[in-house]
Design a protein around this motif. Sequence first.
Motif, PDB file in Angstrom:
ATOM      1  N   ALA A  46       0.847  -1.199   0.000  1.00  0.00           N
ATOM      2  CA  ALA A  46       0.000   0.000   0.000  1.00  0.00           C
ATOM      3  C   ALA A  46       0.878   1.243   0.000  1.00  0.00           C
ATOM      4  O   ALA A  46       1.819   1.351   0.778  1.00  0.00           O
ATOM      5  CB  ALA A  46      -0.914  -0.012   1.215  1.00  0.00           C
ATOM      6  N   ILE A  50      -5.421   2.678   3.335  1.00  0.00           N
ATOM      7  CA  ILE A  50      -6.672   2.263   2.709  1.00  0.00           C
ATOM      8  C   ILE A  50      -7.678   1.978   3.821  1.00  0.00           C
ATOM      9  O   ILE A  50      -7.523   1.007   4.569  1.00  0.00           O
ATOM     10  CB  ILE A  50      -6.468   1.017   1.834  1.00  0.00           C
ATOM     11  CG1 ILE A  50      -5.354   1.266   0.804  1.00  0.00           C
ATOM     12  CG2 ILE A  50      -7.760   0.618   1.138  1.00  0.00           C
ATOM     13  CD1 ILE A  50      -4.981   0.048  -0.008  1.00  0.00           C
ATOM     14  N   VAL A  56     -10.270  -0.520  -3.495  1.00  0.00           N
ATOM     15  CA  VAL A  56      -8.848  -0.251  -3.703  1.00  0.00           C
ATOM     16  C   VAL A  56      -8.618   0.274  -5.119  1.00  0.00           C
ATOM     17  O   VAL A  56      -9.110  -0.312  -6.100  1.00  0.00           O
ATOM     18  CB  VAL A  56      -8.010  -1.520  -3.460  1.00  0.00           C
ATOM     19  CG1 VAL A  56      -6.526  -1.230  -3.641  1.00  0.00           C
ATOM     20  CG2 VAL A  56      -8.269  -2.070  -2.059  1.00  0.00           C
ATOM     21  N   SER A  87     -11.340  -3.412   0.886  1.00  0.00           N
ATOM     22  CA  SER A  87     -10.576  -3.717   2.097  1.00  0.00           C
ATOM     23  C   SER A  87     -11.534  -4.066   3.234  1.00  0.00           C
ATOM     24  O   SER A  87     -12.475  -3.338   3.515  1.00  0.00           O
ATOM     25  CB  SER A  87      -9.709  -2.517   2.492  1.00  0.00           C
ATOM     26  OG  SER A  87     -10.517  -1.376   2.709  1.00  0.00           O
ATOM     27  N   ILE A  91      -5.657  -0.949   5.948  1.00  0.00           N
ATOM     28  CA  ILE A  91      -4.340  -1.302   5.419  1.00  0.00           C
ATOM     29  C   ILE A  91      -3.476  -0.045   5.465  1.00  0.00           C
ATOM     30  O   ILE A  91      -3.839   0.988   4.905  1.00  0.00           O
ATOM     31  CB  ILE A  91      -4.438  -1.843   3.988  1.00  0.00           C
ATOM     32  CG1 ILE A  91      -5.391  -3.058   3.947  1.00  0.00           C
ATOM     33  CG2 ILE A  91      -3.063  -2.238   3.455  1.00  0.00           C
ATOM     34  CD1 ILE A  91      -5.630  -3.605   2.559  1.00  0.00           C
ATOM     35  N   VAL A  97      -0.027  -6.089   0.909  1.00  0.00           N
ATOM     36  CA  VAL A  97      -1.445  -6.395   0.750  1.00  0.00           C
ATOM     37  C   VAL A  97      -1.605  -7.913   0.663  1.00  0.00           C
ATOM     38  O   VAL A  97      -1.038  -8.555  -0.229  1.00  0.00           O
ATOM     39  CB  VAL A  97      -2.021  -5.724  -0.507  1.00  0.00           C
ATOM     40  CG1 VAL A  97      -3.498  -6.055  -0.654  1.00  0.00           C
ATOM     41  CG2 VAL A  97      -1.818  -4.212  -0.446  1.00  0.00           C
ATOM     42  N   ARG A 101      -6.991  -9.607   3.453  1.00  0.00           N
ATOM     43  CA  ARG A 101      -7.298  -8.237   3.838  1.00  0.00           C
ATOM     44  C   ARG A 101      -8.170  -7.518   2.825  1.00  0.00           C
ATOM     45  O   ARG A 101      -8.660  -6.424   3.096  1.00  0.00           O
ATOM     46  CB  ARG A 101      -5.997  -7.437   4.028  1.00  0.00           C
ATOM     47  CG  ARG A 101      -5.006  -8.062   4.999  1.00  0.00           C
ATOM     48  CD  ARG A 101      -5.522  -8.057   6.412  1.00  0.00           C
ATOM     49  NE  ARG A 101      -5.647  -6.723   6.943  1.00  0.00           N
ATOM     50  CZ  ARG A 101      -4.650  -6.060   7.546  1.00  0.00           C
ATOM     51  NH1 ARG A 101      -3.459  -6.623   7.659  1.00  0.00           N
ATOM     52  NH2 ARG A 101      -4.843  -4.852   8.028  1.00  0.00           N
ATOM     53  N   VAL A 102      -8.352  -8.101   1.656  1.00  0.00           N
ATOM     54  CA  VAL A 102      -9.186  -7.492   0.618  1.00  0.00           C
ATOM     55  C   VAL A 102     -10.150  -8.544   0.080  1.00  0.00           C
ATOM     56  O   VAL A 102      -9.792  -9.700  -0.104  1.00  0.00           O
ATOM     57  CB  VAL A 102      -8.332  -6.907  -0.531  1.00  0.00           C
ATOM     58  CG1 VAL A 102      -7.607  -5.660  -0.075  1.00  0.00           C
ATOM     59  CG2 VAL A 102      -7.327  -7.919  -1.058  1.00  0.00           C
TER      60      VAL A 102
END
Length: 273
Positions: A46, A50, A56, A87, A91, A97, A101-102
Amino acid sequence: MNKKGIVLMLGVSLVMATGAAMLAKNWMHEQGEGDAVSDMAQVVVATLQIPFGQTVQASDLRMVELPPKAVPEGSFSEIEKVVGRVSNQVIYPGEIVLEGRVAEHMGGSALAAILESGKRAMSVRVDDVVGVAGFLLPGNRVDVVSAKSNGNNRNVTSETILRNIKVLAVDQIASQERDGPVIVRAVTLEVDPRQAEKLVEATQEGKVQLTLRNPLDQEDDKDDFMTAQRSNMGVAEPKAVSEPTPQPVRAAPVGRQVHIIRGTQQSSVSVRN
C-alpha cells in the motif's frame, strides 16, 4: 641470465597473477549480483492508508522487491489483481497487501463485499443510549438486549437475544478511524437470517439495547459459549433429565420345610412366610 633478469621476470609474473585474480573476483561478484537481482520477487504494498470498506484503486498501491523467502503467503505479485477489491480491514502505508485483507467486489455496494458467507447486513435505529453514547465503531462486537413491557411500565422483562454480533457500519460510515464519540442514528450489524428474524421481532415487540463487548472476551467458558450459540440460533435450553427414583428391593420370601408323618410314610411340604 643474470640475477636482475630473474627478479624482473618474477615481478612481472606476480603483477600479472594479481591482475588476473582481481579480474576473476570482479567477474564473479558481478555474476552474483546479477543472479541476486534476477531472483528478487515483486510484491504489492500500500502506498497510502486504505480505510476499512473502501474500494482499492491503482493509486493506492505500488510494487516493491523482496527476496523470495521473505514474501508472505497470500501476497499479490500484480497490482491489477488487487485493484477493484474492497478492504475488510484498515491497510496502512508500506504494508504488504494480503489476500485475506481485501475481498472480491462482485458488484453492488462495497459493504456487501465484506459480508461473510451466509451473513446479512441489517440496520437498527439507535439513539445516544442504544448506540452506547456514540462509542460504537465498525469492527466492534456487541450483544443485543431486548426489553419488553407487559402492559405496565413497571413490569419490564429483558433478555440478551443475540451475542457477539459484528458492527459493520455506523450511519453510513464504515471506516474504523475516528477521533471521538459521534452520536449516530443507525447501526448496521452482521447477522445470519435467523438472527435477523429475532432482531425484527424484538424491535416490533419492544426496545433493543446494544452492549459493547471487550474484543478479548471470547467466552472461554463452555457453558456460556453453548448458551450464546443456542440464543443466536433460537434453540431452547435443554431440559434437565431427572434420574428415575430407585425402587426398594424386596427380599425374596424365605421357604420352610414341614415334615408330615403318616404311619410308616413321611413327606415334606414347603411353606412360605
